[in-house]
Design a protein around this motif. Structure first.
Motif, PDB file in Angstrom:
ATOM      1  N   SER A  40      -5.132  35.928  86.720  1.00 55.75           N
ATOM      2  CA  SER A  40      -4.705  36.345  88.056  1.00 55.75           C
ATOM      3  C   SER A  40      -3.875  37.623  88.013  1.00 55.75           C
ATOM      4  CB  SER A  40      -3.903  35.230  88.729  1.00 55.75           C
ATOM      5  OG  SER A  40      -2.736  34.927  87.981  1.00 55.75           O
ATOM      6  N   SER A 115     -11.475  42.316  97.191  1.00 57.81           N
ATOM      7  CA  SER A 115     -12.376  41.208  97.497  1.00 57.81           C
ATOM      8  C   SER A 115     -13.485  41.679  98.425  1.00 57.81           C
ATOM      9  CB  SER A 115     -11.599  40.073  98.162  1.00 57.81           C
ATOM     10  OG  SER A 115     -12.472  39.070  98.630  1.00 57.81           O
ATOM     11  N   THR A 127     -10.659  37.090  93.993  1.00 56.17           N
ATOM     12  CA  THR A 127     -10.069  35.838  93.512  1.00 56.17           C
ATOM     13  C   THR A 127     -10.553  35.521  92.101  1.00 56.17           C
ATOM     14  OG1 THR A 127     -11.865  34.501  94.430  1.00 56.17           O
ATOM     15  CG2 THR A 127      -9.963  34.945  95.858  1.00 56.17           C
TER      16      THR A 127
END
Length: 304
Positions: A40, A115, A127
């Motif tokens: 992440s 995204s 994501t």
């Protein structure tokens, strides 16, 4: 497996077949491999995440899991150049959408890997699940078994240990707050400590040269001689933990020193761990001399 995931033809496969919309999956993967970041932390990078300071490339990122924001780590020139190319592509998409270049404030907010869903201004990052799906499809095509992106972090930590980095350096670079996780890497690394444990046996009470270290790595075992005098075979290796250091002490019935069973099969994390364990056992023996009665005869030593 790690080599297969860093092989150029396989990386091209990830880029060409599993990233048809040029979302930057290869860039994300190479950033994970080179930096050991959490997935992440890479997918959520901002547009202006890479910079040159005094001719050294750095990556600026947020380590949200441990509360470190806007942290900078050194990165290789190859990765810096790849991130710069990704930055250009992201800006070009913004220009195609709005017909103009992003302003200074907009550049600070833009995601490096935007995204593709419900993201008109380009500030929402891709994501992990989107990248993870493409990563799994890539692995299936390569037919090399199960793997997860986070394993790149463990691989980097292990390689750093193999090349002489200390645990505190690993902790600092990877952004960890627990030394326990860093010690976990030490158990599986073939480090300088493992080499020492492979060559050195610590002789215990009851052997010919109690208390002396014996180098046995290159010493041939005499089949006509019974084990127990420092001729035990090399400790077995386990892929999921450190080597086991066997203490080759001949124990007569009724002469089992305190702590000997506890240290007979111990996976020592480093030399300090070994020294601490031995000292702890010796302190117990010091106050219970009756436990080793007769064991010091050959050494000529006495307990005061």
């Amino acid at each position: 497996m790690a080599r297969a995931l860093a092989d150029e033809p396989n990386l091209q496969l990830l880029e060409e077949r599993f990233d048809p919309n040029d979302m930057g999956y290869r860039d994300i993967w190479e950033a994970l491999v080179f930096t050991g970041r959490r997935a992440s932390e890479v997918t959520e990078l901002r547009l202006e995440c890479a910079s040159i300071q005094r001719k050294v490339p750095f990556l600026w990122h947020d380590q949200t899991k441990v509360g470190n924001l806007d942290e900078a780590i050194r990165i290789p020139q190859r990765l810096f150049e790849r991130l710069e190319l990704r930055k250009q592509r992201t800006v070009e998409r913004f220009e195609d959408l709005y017909g103009r270049s992003p302003g200074p404030k907009e550049r600070k907010l833009l995601a490096l890997f935007p995204s593709p869903h419900e993201n008109p201004d380009g500030t929402v990052a891709i994501t992990y699940s989107i990248f993870g799906d493409a990563f799994r499809d890539w692995l299936e095509a390569l037919d090399i078994g199960a793997w997860v992106p986070h394993q790149a972090r463990h691989t980097l930590a292990t390689n750093l240990l193999k090349n002489g980095a200390g645990l505190h350096h690993i902790k600092q670079y990877l952004g960890q707050i627990s030394i326990r996780m860093a010690e976990h890497y030490a158990k599986v690394a073939s480090s300088e400590v493992d080499d020492a444990l492979e060559r050195v046996w610590v002789s215990g009470p009851g052997v010919g040269r109690a208390g002396f270290a014996a180098r046995l790595a290159h010493r041939a075992h005499d089949p006509g001689r019974s084990p127990g005098h420092g001729d035990r075979p090399r400790a077995p290796q386990h892929p999921d933990r450190g080597r086991i250091l066997h203490l080759p002490a001949r124990r007569a019935r009724g002469r089992l020193p305190v702590g000997s069973t506890a240290t007979a099969n111990v996976a020592f994390t480093d030399v300090d761990h070994l020294i601490q364990t031995v000292r702890s056992g010796l302190r117990k023996i010091q106050y219970r001399p009756h436990l080793i009665a007769g064991c010091l005869t050959e050494t000529g030593l006495t307990i005061r």
